[in-house]
Each structure stands twice: as structure tokens, then as C-alpha cells.
Design a protein around this motif. Sequence first.
Motif, PDB file in Angstrom:
ATOM      1  N   SER A  43      42.073  61.521  50.745  1.00 48.52           N
ATOM      2  CA  SER A  43      42.244  60.445  51.881  1.00 48.52           C
ATOM      3  C   SER A  43      41.948  60.685  52.983  1.00 48.52           C
ATOM      4  CB  SER A  43      44.378  60.706  51.304  1.00 48.52           C
ATOM      5  OG  SER A  43      44.291  62.415  52.326  1.00 48.52           O
ATOM      6  N   ARG A  73      44.282  59.821  56.734  1.00 52.89           N
ATOM      7  CA  ARG A  73      44.974  59.855  57.331  1.00 52.89           C
ATOM      8  C   ARG A  73      45.094  59.684  59.230  1.00 52.89           C
ATOM      9  NH1 ARG A  73      46.327  65.427  59.620  1.00 52.89           N
ATOM     10  NH2 ARG A  73      44.359  66.975  58.448  1.00 52.89           N
ATOM     11  N   ARG A  74      46.765  59.190  59.647  1.00 51.76           N
ATOM     12  CA  ARG A  74      46.528  59.615  61.465  1.00 51.76           C
ATOM     13  C   ARG A  74      46.591  61.203  61.708  1.00 51.76           C
ATOM     14  NH1 ARG A  74      48.688  54.411  64.585  1.00 51.76           N
ATOM     15  NH2 ARG A  74      48.188  53.784  62.828  1.00 51.76           N
ATOM     16  N   ILE A 116      40.573  52.317  50.371  1.00 51.11           N
ATOM     17  CA  ILE A 116      41.379  52.531  50.191  1.00 51.11           C
ATOM     18  C   ILE A 116      42.571  52.058  50.846  1.00 51.11           C
ATOM     19  CG2 ILE A 116      42.543  54.311  51.536  1.00 51.11           C
ATOM     20  CD1 ILE A 116      39.590  55.630  51.140  1.00 51.11           C
ATOM     21  N   GLU A 117      43.591  51.275  50.301  1.00 52.59           N
ATOM     22  CA  GLU A 117      43.951  50.458  51.011  1.00 52.59           C
ATOM     23  C   GLU A 117      45.413  51.335  52.321  1.00 52.59           C
ATOM     24  OE1 GLU A 117      44.220  47.094  50.670  1.00 52.59           O
ATOM     25  OE2 GLU A 117      42.028  46.864  49.495  1.00 52.59           O
ATOM     26  N   ASP A 118      46.149  52.585  51.154  1.00 49.84           N
ATOM     27  CA  ASP A 118      47.093  53.237  52.282  1.00 49.84           C
ATOM     28  C   ASP A 118      46.158  54.389  53.224  1.00 49.84           C
ATOM     29  OD1 ASP A 118      48.859  51.223  51.311  1.00 49.84           O
ATOM     30  OD2 ASP A 118      48.917  52.747  49.223  1.00 49.84           O
ATOM     31  N   ILE A 119      46.607  54.532  54.607  1.00 50.70           N
ATOM     32  CA  ILE A 119      46.165  55.097  55.053  1.00 50.70           C
ATOM     33  C   ILE A 119      47.736  56.317  55.594  1.00 50.70           C
ATOM     34  CG2 ILE A 119      45.476  55.851  57.555  1.00 50.70           C
ATOM     35  CD1 ILE A 119      43.889  53.429  56.836  1.00 50.70           C
ATOM     36  N   ASP A 179      36.691  54.781  48.190  1.00 49.21           N
ATOM     37  CA  ASP A 179      36.332  56.885  47.738  1.00 49.21           C
ATOM     38  C   ASP A 179      35.076  57.052  47.112  1.00 49.21           C
ATOM     39  OD1 ASP A 179      36.581  55.486  45.878  1.00 49.21           O
ATOM     40  OD2 ASP A 179      38.639  55.820  45.196  1.00 49.21           O
ATOM     41  N   ASP A 207      39.215  62.030  57.739  1.00 47.27           N
ATOM     42  CA  ASP A 207      39.399  61.968  56.111  1.00 47.27           C
ATOM     43  C   ASP A 207      39.513  64.131  55.094  1.00 47.27           C
ATOM     44  OD1 ASP A 207      36.810  63.403  56.438  1.00 47.27           O
ATOM     45  OD2 ASP A 207      36.497  61.985  54.500  1.00 47.27           O
ATOM     46  N   ARG A 254      51.226  50.173  65.466  1.00 43.50           N
ATOM     47  CA  ARG A 254      50.136  49.520  64.764  1.00 43.50           C
ATOM     48  C   ARG A 254      48.313  49.324  64.803  1.00 43.50           C
ATOM     49  NH1 ARG A 254      55.197  46.417  64.381  1.00 43.50           N
ATOM     50  NH2 ARG A 254      53.582  44.390  65.379  1.00 43.50           N
ATOM     51  N   ARG A 255      47.641  49.509  63.678  1.00 44.74           N
ATOM     52  CA  ARG A 255      46.346  49.370  64.323  1.00 44.74           C
ATOM     53  C   ARG A 255      45.907  48.370  64.083  1.00 44.74           C
ATOM     54  NH1 ARG A 255      41.667  48.395  61.231  1.00 44.74           N
ATOM     55  NH2 ARG A 255      43.027  48.493  59.261  1.00 44.74           N
TER      56      ARG A 255
END
Length: 172
Positions: free
Chosen positions: A110, A112-113, A169-172, A163, A130, A145-146
Motif C-alpha cells: 500500500s 501512504r502519506r 491503486i485508487e486509495d492512498i 501494484d 510504499d 489534498r493532493r
Amino acid sequence: MNDSAHTHSAAELQREIEADRQRIEEKLHEIQERMSPGELMDELLEYAKTSGGSEYLSNLGVALKSNPIPVALMGVSLAWLLANPASRAPRQGEGNDGADDYPLAPVRGSVRRVGPVEASFGERYSHFTDESGSRFRALTDEAGRRAGHFVDPAGKVYRGFTDAAGKQIEDI
């Protein structure tokens, strides 16, 4: 107590005010003449002559001629700084009719920020990673927001992530 020696007539007060106004106008005119561009340039040139400014410029010219490599490196560094690759990345909503020429970055696990939003050269950036530790950054708006594409440390621009199976990948 009414002291007639200290009372002035309206005409005397008006003359005193007019004399004060005249003195103030003369002072302002003097200041304006001293602050004219020509006068300031003359003062600057005189200061440079008397304070060793010409000697400084002469020594600077000699140093530049005798050390061209550091000067060239400084020029390249400034050019590199001005050519910030992240600033060339288009922001979301910009582009060519929705078609996006930037690839997807392959990541493990995944995304993540991480860390706080960072301000740099008037821009705000969020950082992402990642599971393998690959790092990316993206422009961020005031709400967090990005607002731009992802950029890796080498300056390569990506529109998103994929991936191991090749799925975006849609959700971060």
C-alpha cells in the motif's frame, strides 16, 4: 484670567500658520531634490569611489578570472535550482482532454502519506511512501489534498501508482 499680552488676533495666528506652512514646503522641496534618481546615483558613485568599491570590483574580477571552475559550478547549481523538475509537473485538472502522458509508478504494498505537509519555494508538498520505502512527493492544496502528480527523488513524474499485479491503486 485673561492676559491680553498672550492673546493673538486671528490675523496673527493665520500669518504664523502660513509662515510655518512655507517653511515646511521649503524643507519638503529640499528633501525631494536630494532624493531624485540623479542625485542618488551621484551619491552612490561617490560612495563607491571613496569607500573602496572600485577596488572590491577589481579584486572580484581577478578572483573570477583565476577561479573559473567554482564560478561555473555556482552557475550550474543556480540553473539546476531554477529548473526544479517538480514545478514542470502539471496539476490535476490541467492537461490535454483528460489523456495523461505520465506513467504509473510500480510500488510494493500500500501507499501512504507520511510526515507533515512541507512548504518549499511557495509551494506545499505532501510526502508518500510504499512498503519498500520508495518515496514520492506531490503538490498539495491549502486543505491538504493532493493537487499535482507524484514525483520521485530523481524528478520523474507519475500520475499514480500500480501494484504488483499491474492494477492502478485508487486509495492512498
